[in-house]
Design a protein around this motif. Structure first.
Motif, PDB file in Angstrom:
ATOM      1  N   ARG A   1      25.481  -3.748  11.326  1.00  0.00           N
ATOM      2  CA  ARG A   1      23.913  -4.115  11.394  1.00  0.00           C
ATOM      3  C   ARG A   1      23.200  -3.259  10.111  1.00  0.00           C
ATOM      4  O   ARG A   1      22.742  -3.668   9.313  1.00  0.00           O
ATOM      5  CB  ARG A   1      23.273  -3.780  12.489  1.00  0.00           C
ATOM      6  N   SER A   2      23.907  -2.130   9.998  1.00  0.00           N
ATOM      7  CA  SER A   2      23.465  -1.255   8.813  1.00  0.00           C
ATOM      8  C   SER A   2      23.649  -1.740   7.616  1.00  0.00           C
ATOM      9  O   SER A   2      22.947  -1.842   6.536  1.00  0.00           O
ATOM     10  CB  SER A   2      23.933   0.061   8.932  1.00  0.00           C
TER      11      SER A   2
ATOM     12  N   ALA B   1      26.862  -0.872  15.091  1.00  0.00           N
ATOM     13  CA  ALA B   1      25.723  -0.301  14.178  1.00  0.00           C
ATOM     14  C   ALA B   1      25.994  -0.393  12.833  1.00  0.00           C
ATOM     15  O   ALA B   1      25.199  -0.800  11.872  1.00  0.00           O
ATOM     16  CB  ALA B   1      25.289   0.904  14.626  1.00  0.00           C
TER      17      ALA B   1
ATOM     18  N   TRP C   1      18.984   7.457  17.282  1.00  0.00           N
ATOM     19  CA  TRP C   1      17.755   6.671  17.889  1.00  0.00           C
ATOM     20  C   TRP C   1      18.092   5.907  19.140  1.00  0.00           C
ATOM     21  O   TRP C   1      17.201   5.340  19.796  1.00  0.00           O
ATOM     22  CB  TRP C   1      17.604   5.478  16.739  1.00  0.00           C
TER      23      TRP C   1
ATOM     24  N   LEU D   1      20.309   3.730  11.675  1.00  0.00           N
ATOM     25  CA  LEU D   1      21.702   3.046  12.423  1.00  0.00           C
ATOM     26  C   LEU D   1      22.894   4.001  12.157  1.00  0.00           C
ATOM     27  O   LEU D   1      23.600   4.447  13.075  1.00  0.00           O
ATOM     28  CB  LEU D   1      22.085   1.687  12.071  1.00  0.00           C
ATOM     29  N   ASP D   2      22.932   4.546  10.880  1.00  0.00           N
ATOM     30  CA  ASP D   2      24.044   5.197  10.437  1.00  0.00           C
ATOM     31  C   ASP D   2      23.919   6.691  11.272  1.00  0.00           C
ATOM     32  O   ASP D   2      24.908   7.093  11.835  1.00  0.00           O
ATOM     33  CB  ASP D   2      24.139   5.789   9.141  1.00  0.00           C
TER      34      ASP D   2
ATOM     35  N   ALA E   1      17.531  -4.310  12.877  1.00  0.00           N
ATOM     36  CA  ALA E   1      18.208  -3.221  13.229  1.00  0.00           C
ATOM     37  C   ALA E   1      18.483  -2.872  14.413  1.00  0.00           C
ATOM     38  O   ALA E   1      19.720  -2.418  14.858  1.00  0.00           O
ATOM     39  CB  ALA E   1      17.311  -1.931  12.684  1.00  0.00           C
TER      40      ALA E   1
ATOM     41  N   GLY F   1      22.483   7.164  14.169  1.00  0.00           N
ATOM     42  CA  GLY F   1      22.903   7.012  15.682  1.00  0.00           C
ATOM     43  C   GLY F   1      22.218   7.201  16.755  1.00  0.00           C
ATOM     44  O   GLY F   1      22.124   6.933  17.999  1.00  0.00           O
TER      45      GLY F   1
END
Lengths: 494, 494
Positions: free
Chosen positions: B28-29, B25, B84, B79-80, B138, B82
């Motif tokens: 992606r972030s 992630a 979600w 994303l950071d 994302a 997490g």
């Protein structure tokens, strides 16, 4: 049942929804617990009736009663906990520049009347008061169940238990309605009616897909959650053949369980050439060959099984490994096992169609590359299983990944039959296993099929539901300004 | 662009997905933040190009650039954080009787290549690197953007910024692909291609519904998230007429903002007979009559607006209250206001169709009952607004409820234009406002359109993603045994 009475049913459901959607979660939780208690109180009669109607054994029906009441109570716990509504609040700021920040508060609300189709293979847990009804009632939706013609009296017993529970809690009678009609037309009319807002179905691909198509063609399309079947591929790696000596018997038991009448039945066993694989398959075949044919759910299922099995066994390259003589062609489903090469399997899509019953097809692969090709040829599945040592599994990352991509639940060293009812369960795979892989029909997350989020912007406190009020009177976990917390909101006016 | 090249585009997207879905992630972030930085670095050129192509003002384009980069960074933060992924774990118990309890661990995974259609009215925030692209990237999906023919050069500038960012982070080029083609056929081919797994669209009802129908008819149906328009009813209660003296100007400004080219434009103003209502409507009309026609996004939109407005003004019972003379019939959209009785409105569904532009229809109701009937005649809406004192709002519970049932966002004492980008926003209403009211296209929850949950059962630790490992190495909030916690899992072997 004529169209005007179907119309009346939906009018009733919509009117009851106006009241039911507004009641406290506590009331809904009480209804669910009362239904569970009523079903417990009816258990003896249910065992007698359901075993007669379904040909399922007493132990299985008792287990299903426990699962059904367990699901109802689990949703009641979910409502009592309250977090499930996913209350999300971004507090406003009148002083923000250049524009004031509005106050936004969002949570899940029920969508409206839901039509539930009872399943033949779970006369209790996936039928009248099964997971679909329990989750829809928990969400705050009203429910119309079309009973399955294979167990009409069981369905009526359960429907009466639900009706009694709704009366006890002083809710409108039409929160739940029960339709005893076996015609396809009535099902279609229920799905097509403008007041219907969602559909739950468990059954055949033909049945589920036709409801999905019908719902998509409505003036207002609605979601259809159809669980339609799967062959649940099981990959057996060499280490499992070497180390798991009981595996052939374990797999055979899974194929034979409940006369194979599970959506998670392992219909495809993928093996790879290795030392001992011939003995492995031979043991599997002999175990299945020794089994006794049992009565299927009803004669229609038995007839369908015989046709499907014959059709598959007649395909090019398919060799029968084990058959059992049919006891009564009208009612029993004799188990069978067959084998085919990877090449034949990949070239013939018929071989990846479900044969609903105690049947499985072994695909013999020469190596891991062929296994991968076989997996890549598969459509979406409810489950996929992989047997092997941790080391073996980890060294076949491409296989794991290919299975993962095609299923809703990836199982290691376990058979697919047996679906644990819990929040981390996902029972729903890519099409054609289901019509919507994003939602589960088992476990508490099944409630999300029947809700949609709505945001309130700058709403007066009196209008907000308890879940969204500053004081957090229900003391639920909420996401406030991007942080999950149970704290109340204290707004300091500038 | 021919079918074989569309096929190549999807093959590229599917191959890149195999790599992209696996990256941390954090990567992606980083991509999302880099895209935001690149867009910031391109801002001057974007302002020049986008103002030329769209006829939108510099301030608006600058605002949109800020919104676009803000969205990208907001998804990076998501994303950071997490949480979600909704990691859900039910720890197994080998000693459970009668059967061992399996270990189940579930989280969200990306679904595959997503086709995004750029929107004409938001050349940045709902286009090439807009909310759809940002949320899909994302989620871990690869993206194919079909640029909107109304702003091709703006789209290329943004696409280049994305391509540069993907290269910087050493991801495969085809994580993002940009198609410059204005034909409807190419859009249809993209949606129909078997490797496409989801679609995001913002535009007309005709466009969105045709993609929805196409996707539903595929061999494997896929989700289409089409935001298709809305007339965003605004109800003005007597207390608002009495107390909110600036309300006519506020409403006029909302109707006129951005030449009315917002999906949240207030196209329906519902009033109820009360003291001062005639002056209220007269002020509204005179404010609109005083406005100056401005250029619309492109000549197609202007032409469509003129036709729609004329068609609506010609309906039985509709009286024009304010018109402005057109400056250039080819490009400008002159504002207009009209009025109709509740009876006429309810009887004629044409009056609830969207006229995309600076137009609004006043529905004069005699009393609250008529207001309710008007609301009940409306199809699904993105938003609904209610102006009035808290006391007035609370005493009209049936109105509040009827609006709530038909919209995705219910606004109190605020105009519908201006969509705050935050987690509690829900931008998605019942059909025909969108094709899926369960999902939002604005705010971080938009990511849930492009994922599905998958469960792991008894998986070896090495196979599990970091989000599901016992140690919780990412320190994210997870639901473990039905409790939300950041604690690691300590398993005591019996």
């Amino acid at each position: 049942m004529k169209l005007n009475s179907i119309d009346q049913v939906l009018q009733n459901a919509a009117q009851a929804f106006e009241i039911y959607k507004r009641v406290d979660a506590k009331v809904r939780s009480k209804i669910l617990r009362t239904i569970a208690d009523e079903i417990d109180a009816t258990a003896d009669a249910l065992v007698v009736t359901a075993t007669q109607e379904s040909n399922l054994q007493e132990a299985r029906i008792k287990g299903e009663i426990g699962r059904t009441t367990g699901q109802l109570r689990s949703f009641a716990n979910l409502l009592d906990d309250g977090q499930w509504v996913q209350a999300t609040i971004d507090v406003g700021d009148e002083n923000r520049k250049p524009l004031p920040k509005p106050d936004l508060r969002k949570m899940n609300f029920p969508i409206g009347p839901i039509v539930v189709f009872g399943a033949s293979n779970f006369p209790l847990a996936f039928s009248t008061a099964g997971g679909d009804t329990a989750s829809a009632l928990a969400a705050g939706c009203t429910v119309i169940v079309k009973s399955h013609p294979a167990h009409p009296r069981t369905s009526i017993l359960v429907a009466n238990a639900i009706a009694k529970s709704i009366a006890t809690t002083n809710m409108p009678t039409n929160v739940f309605q029960h339709i005893e009609d076996s015609s396809i037309e009535v099902g279609q009319q229920l799905v097509a009616h403008p007041l219907t807002k969602g559909v739950a179905f468990t059954g055949s691909f033909q049945g589920g897909k036709s409801l999905f198509d019908l719902a998509a063609k409505r003036k207002e399309p609605i979601p259809v959650f159809a669980e339609m079947g799967s062959i649940n591929p099981v990959v057996v790696l060499p280490s499992a053949v070497k180390e798991n000596k009981l595996l052939p018997e374990t797999l055979a038991a899974s194929v034979l369980q409940g006369v194979g009448q599970f959506c998670t039945n392992p219909g495809l066993l993928i093996t790879v050439a290795c030392e001992g694989i011939d003995d492995f398959v031979a043991t599997l075949a002999s175990t299945i060959a020794k089994s006794t044919p049992a009565k299927m759910l009803h004669s229609g299922i038995a007839s369908h099984y015989h046709k499907g099995k014959s059709h598959l066994l007649a395909q090019a390259g398919v060799t029968t490994l084990a058959t059992v003589e049919e006891v009564d062609i009208e009612t029993t489903g004799a188990p069978a096992l067959a084998v085919v090469s990877a090449d034949h399997f990949i070239q013939n899509p018929t071989l990846s169609e479900e044969v609903f019953g105690p049947f499985s097809l072994v695909v013999k692969c020469a190596n891991a590359t062929e296994v991968l090709q076989v997996i890549q040829s598969l459509p979406g599945q409810l489950t996929a299983s992989l047997f092997g040592s941790s080391l073996d599994v980890e060294s076949h990352h491409a296989l794991v990944d290919a299975l993962h991509q095609r299923c809703g639940r990836l199982i290691f060293n376990g058979v697919p039959t047996g679906v644990e009812v819990c929040k981390a369960m996902h029972h729903g795979g890519p099409f054609p296993a289901t019509t919507d892989a994003r939602f589960t029909s088992v476990g508490n997350d099944a409630i999300y099929r029947f809700v949609r989020p709505i945001s309130f912007q700058n709403a007066p406190a009196a209008i907000l539901p308890a879940e969204l009020k500053d004081e957090n009177p229900l003391n639920i976990l909420r996401c406030v300004n991007n942080q999950w917390t149970t704290e109340k909101i204290v707004i300091t006016k500038g």
